[in-house]
Structures are given as structure tokens and as C-alpha cells.
Design a protein around this motif. Structure first.
Motif, short mmCIF file in Angstrom:
data_model
loop_
_atom_site.label_atom_id
_atom_site.label_comp_id
_atom_site.label_asym_id
_atom_site.label_seq_id
_atom_site.Cartn_x
_atom_site.Cartn_y
_atom_site.Cartn_z
N VAL A 89 0.87 -1.18 0.00
CA VAL A 89 0.00 0.00 0.00
C VAL A 89 0.91 1.23 0.00
O VAL A 89 1.74 1.38 0.89
CB VAL A 89 -0.90 0.03 1.26
CG1 VAL A 89 -1.77 1.29 1.25
CG2 VAL A 89 -1.74 -1.23 1.36
N LEU A 90 0.75 2.08 -1.00
CA LEU A 90 1.54 3.31 -1.04
C LEU A 90 0.83 4.37 -0.20
O LEU A 90 -0.39 4.54 -0.29
CB LEU A 90 1.72 3.78 -2.48
CG LEU A 90 2.38 2.77 -3.43
CD1 LEU A 90 2.61 3.39 -4.80
CD2 LEU A 90 3.70 2.24 -2.86
N CYS A 91 1.59 5.05 0.63
CA CYS A 91 0.98 6.03 1.55
C CYS A 91 2.03 7.09 1.86
O CYS A 91 3.12 7.07 1.32
CB CYS A 91 0.48 5.33 2.80
SG CYS A 91 1.77 4.49 3.73
N SER A 92 1.67 8.00 2.77
CA SER A 92 2.54 9.18 2.96
C SER A 92 3.78 8.90 3.79
O SER A 92 4.64 9.76 3.91
CB SER A 92 1.73 10.31 3.58
OG SER A 92 1.29 9.91 4.87
N GLY A 93 3.88 7.74 4.40
CA GLY A 93 5.06 7.43 5.19
C GLY A 93 4.73 6.46 6.31
O GLY A 93 3.61 5.94 6.40
N THR A 94 5.73 6.24 7.15
CA THR A 94 5.56 5.26 8.24
C THR A 94 4.40 5.63 9.16
O THR A 94 3.65 4.76 9.60
CB THR A 94 6.86 5.19 9.05
OG1 THR A 94 7.89 4.72 8.18
CG2 THR A 94 6.74 4.25 10.22
N THR A 95 4.28 6.91 9.47
CA THR A 95 3.23 7.33 10.39
C THR A 95 1.86 6.90 9.86
O THR A 95 1.05 6.32 10.58
CB THR A 95 3.29 8.86 10.59
OG1 THR A 95 4.59 9.19 11.06
CG2 THR A 95 2.24 9.34 11.57
N PHE A 96 1.62 7.18 8.58
CA PHE A 96 0.34 6.77 7.98
C PHE A 96 0.23 5.25 7.98
O PHE A 96 -0.82 4.69 8.33
CB PHE A 96 0.24 7.32 6.55
CG PHE A 96 -1.13 7.10 5.93
CD1 PHE A 96 -2.05 8.13 5.88
CD2 PHE A 96 -1.49 5.84 5.44
CE1 PHE A 96 -3.32 7.91 5.34
CE2 PHE A 96 -2.75 5.63 4.89
CZ PHE A 96 -3.66 6.67 4.84
N ALA A 97 1.31 4.58 7.60
CA ALA A 97 1.28 3.12 7.46
C ALA A 97 0.89 2.46 8.80
O ALA A 97 0.04 1.56 8.83
CB ALA A 97 2.64 2.62 6.99
N ILE A 98 1.50 2.92 9.88
CA ILE A 98 1.21 2.29 11.18
C ILE A 98 -0.21 2.64 11.63
O ILE A 98 -0.93 1.79 12.17
CB ILE A 98 2.27 2.69 12.22
CG1 ILE A 98 3.64 2.10 11.80
CG2 ILE A 98 1.89 2.20 13.62
CD1 ILE A 98 4.81 2.46 12.69
N ASN A 99 -0.63 3.87 11.37
CA ASN A 99 -2.01 4.23 11.71
C ASN A 99 -3.02 3.41 10.91
O ASN A 99 -4.09 3.07 11.42
CB ASN A 99 -2.24 5.73 11.50
CG ASN A 99 -1.78 6.53 12.71
OD1 ASN A 99 -2.50 6.64 13.70
ND2 ASN A 99 -0.56 7.04 12.67
N LEU A 100 -2.68 3.09 9.67
CA LEU A 100 -3.56 2.24 8.87
C LEU A 100 -3.74 0.88 9.55
O LEU A 100 -4.86 0.37 9.67
CB LEU A 100 -2.99 2.10 7.45
CG LEU A 100 -3.63 1.09 6.51
CD1 LEU A 100 -5.13 1.35 6.36
CD2 LEU A 100 -2.98 1.15 5.13
#
Ligand code: PMP
Length: 406
Positions: A89-100
Motif C-alpha cells: 500500500v503506497l501512503c505518505s510514510g511510516t506514520t500513515f502506514a502504522i495508523n492504517l
């Protein structure tokens, strides 16, 4: 011996030639963000100059070129991590990834009585989302503690992973200590006990070959700007079965198959989690950054940085009153230190006047600094494009700064 000409490699990074306060820049803040090779800057520029269009929407030529380049970047990143691209999943960075993961995977699954284990060395991005989940579900957070050298206490971790634990969130490499955690061993242990694992790869992917499939985690997050890519890019890898079971995190365009007022059918993963127009130019740049690192060879990068770290550590060891925080055997080139009688912010400010960029403060890791009983540290973090001469320049600057501070 490495056959790479590191001087030549350094010349790929335009910013590194600049001066700061009239001195040649010594950029030792790579754990914060990495500099970009010209190829990445040019790829972003080229997108806006030649084929700027939205992805997955328009049938016109520019739209297809943009979509091909964007999906091509996903495939490149998947190769970098040794995963399937439809699991990325492409996203804005680690912060977004972990929140997902926190909102789409953990929130619907966790309940009162469950436990989430996080290590003492986590970045706030791998603590706060779990606290939010805990608040809403009644689950509790348990801390996996460290040994004084900044390595994980593996015995304590083994004991912490009891039958109540549903999730373990762990950094691959610490952004303060540089400790490289044995994530493969840890994930194997967790998996045997039916515990899902989230690995924060922010500080690992830029510095070593990462084989996510071999690690055996459930989720792996990383951020693009530390991998010589543009800011606002990153990715979450997740096992296919998780991606299929997880509800979308954000709703909007791109993530749907069909929408009516009666209801919506969602796109397949990974697009189900990519609502709205993405950072197209950023991901195209990140794909080029991944190719750049792959062509250097991440094993070569790691070996180069290990040499720089050995030199740097030896030099710092000669400084009276200097305390290193984080001396684990397996360590990336991230060096946190304190000097008796000097405040970390004063050190960083005075080093800056000598052209040296380091970070001072708590590095988004308050619980870790509490463990060491310090309010702030100075952190010098090196990358493959740094040089032995820069280490000498750093040491000269440090000597001068210490004299100024008395
Ligand atoms: N985890 C670690 C270990 C980090 O070093 C960082 C960035 N400092 C993050 C997470 C957060 O990354 P981002 O701000 O790019 O989302």
C-alpha cells in the motif's frame, strides 16, 4: 574491498556541495531525512514537465504514462523489499502506514483484556497509534524493555509475549540508538504464539538489504524520504489475508469499484487503501531512489556505513566526558551522545555554526530518553555518501565547540 567509488557516488547529491554559515556542509542528520540524488530530483521535475496527469482515471496518453510510472514505482519498491506489489500500500510514510494498521486491523480486533507489546526504543509513530487503539478498545500496552547497551532484552521479551498479547510493534532499527533488532527471530517467536507483528522499517530500509518475506512479519512500514526519496511517500506491506480482511481506512475516489447512494463496493487491495489523488511525482521519485540504492547494492551501502561508524565511534571515544547512548553490537550508523556540562541543543547550535548538521532533542522517543534518564541527546546519523574527511571535520568542529562551551 568495495569497488565503489564513493567520491563519485557523493557527487550524485547536489545539495552536499553547499556551504552553511560559510563552511562546507557536513550533513550528519540522515536519520531525520536523507538527501536526494540528482536522478530523483530529475524524475520529479520530468513528471511535472512532461507527463503530469492524474493516475488510474484518464484514458489519455498522459494519464496512462503517469499511471504506468506510478505503478512501476510500486513494482520497484516491491522488488526492493522482496514482496508482491499487490501487497504494498503506497501512503505518505511510516506514520500513515502504522495508523492504517492501527485503525483498520487492530481497532476491530482488539478488546479489553488484550495486550499490545511495544519496545522501549520505539519512535512515537509506533507508540501513539497503539495508545489510541488501547483507549478505544480497553486493551493495554506492555513495554518490552532494553539492556543498558540499548539492545532488546530478549529474555524479557520472551516472557512479555504471553497468551494475552495480540500484537507486537517493534522497530527494525532504532532511530536514536541505531540498534538493529533481530526482527526475524522476534517475528518467528511471535508467530509461534499467534501474535501479529508490525515492524517499523523506517531506519532499516535506507541502510541494509531488507527481505520482508524472510523476516516473516505481518506488517512492515517504511518512509520514502529516508531512502533518498521525496517527502510524503512511504509504504505499508501487509500479508494478503490481512489486506483482504481489513476495511478501508479512508473513503473517496480511487479506492472504489462502484458507488451508489445505497452502498459502495471497494476496489481490491492495495488500491482499497489509497483513497484520493496520491503523491504521484513523489512515488515516481521514490521508485528512482530505490533503483539508485539497488544499483549501488544495499550490502555495499551497509558495509560502507559500518566503516564510517567504526571510524566515528573510535574518534568519539577519545573525547573526554562524552557519553554514547546506544552501544549495541548490531548497530547502524546512528550515534547519540552527550557531553558533560553541555546541553545537547547548545552543542547542535554551535556545531551548525561550523557547518555541521546534527539533531538534538528527544528524537520522537520520549520513553527511551526517560529510560536513560536524559532530557535530550545530540544525534549524528551518517549515510553512505558521508566521508571519513567529514568525520575529521566533525571532530575538529566538536573540539572548537567544547572550547567555546568551556
Ligand atoms: N519510525 C522511525 C523509527 C523513525 O525514525 C521515523 C522518522 N523519524 C518514523 C517512524 C516516522 O516517519 P515519518 O515521519 O516519515 O512518518
Amino acid at each position: 574491498m568495495s569497488s565503489i567509488d564513493w567520491t563519485q557516488v557523493r557527487s550524485d547529491f547536489p545539495l552536499l556541495t553547499r556551504q552553511v554559515h560559510g563552511k562546507p556542509l557536513v550533513y550528519f542528520d540522515n536519520a531525520n531525512t536523507a538527501q536526494k540524488p540528482a536522478a530523483v530530483i530529475e524524475a520529479v521535475d520530468d513528471f511535472y514537465r512532461r507527463y503530469n496527469a492524474n493516475v488510474s482515471r484518464a484514458v489519455h496518453a498522459l494519464g496512462s504514462e503517469a499511471t504506468d510510472a506510478y505503478e512501476g514505482a510500486r513494482a520497484t519498491l516491491a522488488r526492493l523489499l522482496n514482496v508482491r506489489s499487490d501487497e504494498l500500500v503506497l501512503c505518505s510514510g511510516t506514520t500513515f502506514a502504522i495508523n492504517l494498521v492501527a485503525y483498520s486491523w487492530a481497532l476491530p480486533r482488539l478488546a479489553a483484556g488484550d495486550v499490545i507489546v511495544v519496545s522501549r526504543m520505539e519512535h512515537h509513530a509506533n507508540i501513539v497509534p497503539w495508545q489510541l487503539v488501547a483507549q478505544r478498545t480497553g486493551a493495554t500496552i506492555r513495554v518490552a524493555e532494553l539492556l543498558p547497551d540499548g539492545s532488546l532484552d530478549m529474555d524479557a521479551l520472551g516472557k512479555a509475549l504471553d497468551g494475552r498479547v495480540k500484537l507486537l510493534a517493534i522497530a527494525h532499527v532504532s532511530n536514536v540508538l541505531g540498534t538493529i533488532n533481530p526482527v526475524r527471530e522476534i517475528c518467528k517467536l511471535a508467530r509461534k504464539r499467534g501474535i501479529a507483528t508490525v515492524v517499523d522499517g523506517s531506519q532499516a530500509v535506507p541502510h541494509m538489504a531488507v527481505d520482508v518475506a524472510a523476516i516473516g512479519c505481518d506488517f512492515y512500514a517504511f518512509t520514502g524520504h529516508k531512502v533518498c526519496g521525496p517527502t510524503g511517500t512511504g509504504a505499508l506491506w501487509a500479508r494478503r489475508e490481512h489486506l483482504q480482511a481489513m476495511p478501508p481506512f479512508l473513503g473517496g475516489g480511487e479506492m472504489i469499484k462502484e458507488v451508489s447512494f445505497e452502498g459502495t463496493t471497494f476496489n481490491d487491495a492495495p488500491h482499497k487503501f489509497e483513497a484520493g489523488t496520491p503523491n504521484i511525482a513523489g512515488f515516481i521519485g521514490l521508485g528512482v531512489a530505490a533503483d539508485y540504492l539497488t544499483s549501488l547494492g544495499l550490502d555495499q551501502v551497509q558495509a560502507r556505513e559500518a566503516q564510517l561508524l567504526a571510524h566515528f565511534t573510535e574518534e568519539l571515544g577519545k573525547v573526554d566526558g562524552l557519553r554514547l547512548i546506544g552501544t549495541a553490537k548490531d548497530k547502524a550508523a546512528v550515534v547519540s551522545f552527550l557531553i558533560d556540562g553541555a546541553h545537547a541543543h547548545d552543542l547542535a547550535t554551535l556545531l551548525d555554526l561550523e557547518g555541521v548538521a546534527v539533531r538534538s532533542g528527544q528524537h520522537c522517543a520520549h520513553p527511551l530518553l526517560q529510560y536513560y534518564g536524559v532530557a535530550a541527546t545530540c544525534r549524528a546519523s551518517l549515510a553512505f555518501y558521508n566521508t571519513h574527511e567529514e568525520i575529521e571535520a566533525f571532530m575538529a568542529a566538536l573540539t572548537k565547540v567544547r572550547r567555546l562551551l568551556g
